[in-house]
Design a protein around this motif. Structure first.
Motif: not given
Ligand SMILES: Cc1cc2nc3c(=O)[nH]c(=O)nc-3n(C[C@H](O)[C@H](O)[C@H](O)COP(=O)(O)OP(=O)(O)OC[C@H]3O[C@@H](n4cnc5c(N)ncnc54)[C@H](O)[C@@H]3O)c2cc1C
Ligand SMILES: Nc1ncnc2c1ncn2[C@@H]1O[C@H](COP(=O)(O)O)[C@@H](O)[C@H]1O
Lengths: 315, 256
Positions: B7-8, B38, B61, B96, B100, B122-123, B126-128
């Motif tokens: 979660i962010k 999230d 987080g 990030t 994680l 930041d939309d 991509q992190v996931h």
């Protein structure tokens, strides 16, 4: 001169309109452009690809989209053909594919760009749901960008300079996540992300059946049909029609909001539309502060009139 | 199954966001929330836990001290434990994701990892997916339906024109939520009380082997977009107004 690679997206064999925006971006500035296509035959698309230096034609027995196979294939092509900057569209597929590619190619990625400077590897994109604009630079050997549809005015491909065609094979491994089926929506809809014109309805539509009014108008305009969250939550429209912060961010030339109040969460999903038209019976509705043109009136009167008037004008 | 949810913490959607010194936002008076996508991820993690006896949900987080509040929200909703990756620096999405991944992969039995399809600050979108690549596990994003049959994960995700892809994956895997996946629950009074007693485990960023110097995506400037000049209301009876509107769209705006 940079080596620019482009991922050309085909949809059931059809060349997506937004590819032209990507090609326009890459052709500016005399770069060495390579276009990558996954398809049984590239001939039908070559007309569109004029002016591109090379086309990499990826072949395989089953070319249906599998993100893992596509990402692995592209990562090795980026390496082999030294594609320093690689761009695609911020479409459903682009959003799925490019982050995987970024990880595999060990490249920085900026998604949803409004503009990209291919030489400087800089890009501007909306952040905080479009409340701010951020400029990023990608450092390192390779840079990836995806472009928001409809932000670049597509220029036609030049008549000369047919590209050189190179062949490559689709990665032969097993996909980790396997797409086993694609369920088409029953209604033949125009993709809101690609739509040039969008007609949208809010809570004021009152019932699901009344969306037929907007569909009639949309048909005359070759437009997509969108909705506010209130309309979706009330069951008048399906969730894939929702425009806004928790729905789709759209960027058409013309956005017609009917019976939508203009809450910030809706606005951030359509604010970059070139022209916004609002139809609302409340002259104080916030949407009028954001619209280029407004009509104060009952949408159930105005929308059918608008349809008839447009029919006359557009023939 | 050891279920995870990333979660962010982001500014409230209602917040007006102001730029400070051209590179960051003015955080004074900003109300912080769990990024809305999230919340769907938390809900789906809890639903899965309820189906599998003996399973647990851990919320993770990354960010500054205030991120603990977001983790408390997840605990109050029903997560069993939380990990705070303490990080004052601004990491790029890949950094990030690596941080994680380092926390999650320390658990050899991690199962499904739920995330949002995008964080609404930041939309980055991509992190996931980078997280999944770092962990070498399958992933699906923009997920509208999730099933677990005891063996494999089945998901449906929205693509263009209302069409859906049906995907099968083995576990462990990453599932990134879209709106429509579920309706997030509210934390109960009891949940809030219980959450207060759970200790949040803190991991210092250096322990993950990630630092800001590795960023490949660098923020140069933040700015406010140019405001649209206020438009005009077309006066008159509906028939006349509509006729004028069509004329303006054709001749002035040239969008027809
Ligand atoms: C975290 C979060 C995320 C959200 N995400 C989204 C999102 O993605 N998209 C989104 O749209 N909203 C979103 N919202 C909701 C948003 O705040 C508004 O509640 C919503 O946009 C309102 O929808 P509406 O304009 O259709 O309804 P209303 O605000 O109820 O407006 C209806 C309008 O119709 C007008 N009207 C009524 N009858 C007529 C008539 N006969 N003819 C003409 N006009 C008429 C009224 O004057 C009014 O202005 C979100 C909210 C939150 C908190
Ligand atoms: N700092 C963070 N801490 C925990 N999870 C994060 C963080 N940043 C991103 N994520 C997860 O990754 C998803 C996509 O984020 P993004 O790529 O930033 O749009 C979010 O919905 C979160 O689930």
């Amino acid at each position: 001169m940079a080596n620019i690679g482009l991922y050309i997206e085909l949809k059931d064999g059809v060349f997506k309109k937004s590819n032209r925006e990507l090609l326009t971006l890459a052709r500016r500035g005399g770069h060495n452009v390579t276009a990558v296509l996954f398809c049984p035959d590239v001939q039908p698309y070559l007309e569109e690809l004029n002016g591109v230096r090379a086309v990499i034609h990826v072949e395989g027995a089953d070319l249906s989209y599998q993100p893992d196979l596509y990402a692995r294939t592209l990562a090795s092509l980026i390496e082999e053909f030294k594609l320093d900057v690689f761009c695609g569209m911020h479409s459903a597929q682009g959003k799925d594919l490019f982050p995987r590619l970024a990880a595999k190619a060990k490249a920085g990625l900026v998604n949803d760009c409004l503009s990209v400077d291919l030489d400087e590897r800089k890009a501007v994109k909306p952040v905080y749901s479009g409340k701010l604009l951020a400029t990023y630079r990608v450092e390192g050997a390779k840079a990836l960008f995806t472009l928001r549809p409809n932000v670049i005015a597509a220029e036609p491909a030049g008549a000369n300079a047919r590209p050189e065609i190179k062949k490559a094979a689709l990665d032969g491994g097993d996909p980790a996540a396997r797409i086993v089926d694609v369920i088409k929506s029953a209604a033949q809809m125009i993709d809101l992300n690609e739509a040039v014109i969008i007609v949208s309805g809010g809570r004021a539509m009152k019932a699901k059946e009344n969306f037929a009014l907007l569909e009639d108008l949309a048909r005359v305009l070759h437009a997509g049909v969108g909705a506010s969250r209130a309309a979706v939550d009330a069951g008048f429209a399906s969730s894939d029609m929702q425009v806004g912060q928790t729905g789709k961010v759209v960027n058409p030339k013309l956005y017609i909001a009917c019976g939508i109040s203009g809450a910030i969460q809706h606005f951030v999903g359509m604010k970059t539309s070139k022209v916004i038209v609002a139809v609302n019976k409340d002259p104080e509705a916030p949407i009028f502060k954001k619209a280029d043109y407004g009509i104060v009136g009952d949408l159930f009167t105005v929308v059918p009139l608008l349809k008839e008037e447009l029919k006359k004008t557009l023939g | 199954m050891n279920i995870y949810v990333c979660i962010k913490q982001v500014p409230d959607t209602e917040a007006s966001i102001m730029v400070k010194d051209g590179r960051s936002i003015n955080e004074a008076n900003v109300k912080w929330i769990v990024s809305p996508y999230d919340e769907y991820a938390i809900e789906e993690a809890l639903k899965l836990k309820e189906k599998i006896p003996g399973s647990s949900v851990t919320a993770v987080g990354l960010g500054p001290e205030r991120v603990q509040n977001a983790l408390r929200t997840a605990l109050a909703m029903g997560a069993d434990s939380a990990v705070h990756v303490a990080c004052e620096a601004v990491l790029d999405p890949a950094g990030t994701a690596r941080a994680l991944a380092s926390v999650i992969s320390a658990d050899k039995d991690f199962g499904v990892i739920f995330t949002g399809r995008q964080a609404i600050d930041d939309d980055a979108y991509q992190v996931h997916l980078i997280l999944a690549e770092e962990l070498a596990v399958p992933a699906a994003t923009n997920v509208l339906a999730f099933h677990w049959d005891g063996q494999k994960v089945g998901i449906e995700r929205e693509i263009d024109e209302g069409a859906r892809e049906v995907i099968e994956m083995s576990i462990p895997c990453v599932v990134a939520a879209a709106k429509g996946l579920n309706t997030p629950r509210y934390a109960s009074m009891m949940g809030i009380m219980k959450a207060k007693k759970i200790a949040i485990r803190k991991v210092a960023l250096p322990e993950t082997g990630v630092d800001e110097a590795q960023n490949r995506v660098r923020l140069l400037t933040l700015s406010s977009p140019a405001e649209k000049p206020q438009g005009r209301i077309i006066p008159g009876e509906p028939e006349a107004a509509v006729r004028e509107l069509v004329r303006l769209l054709r001749d002035e705006a040239k969008v027809l």
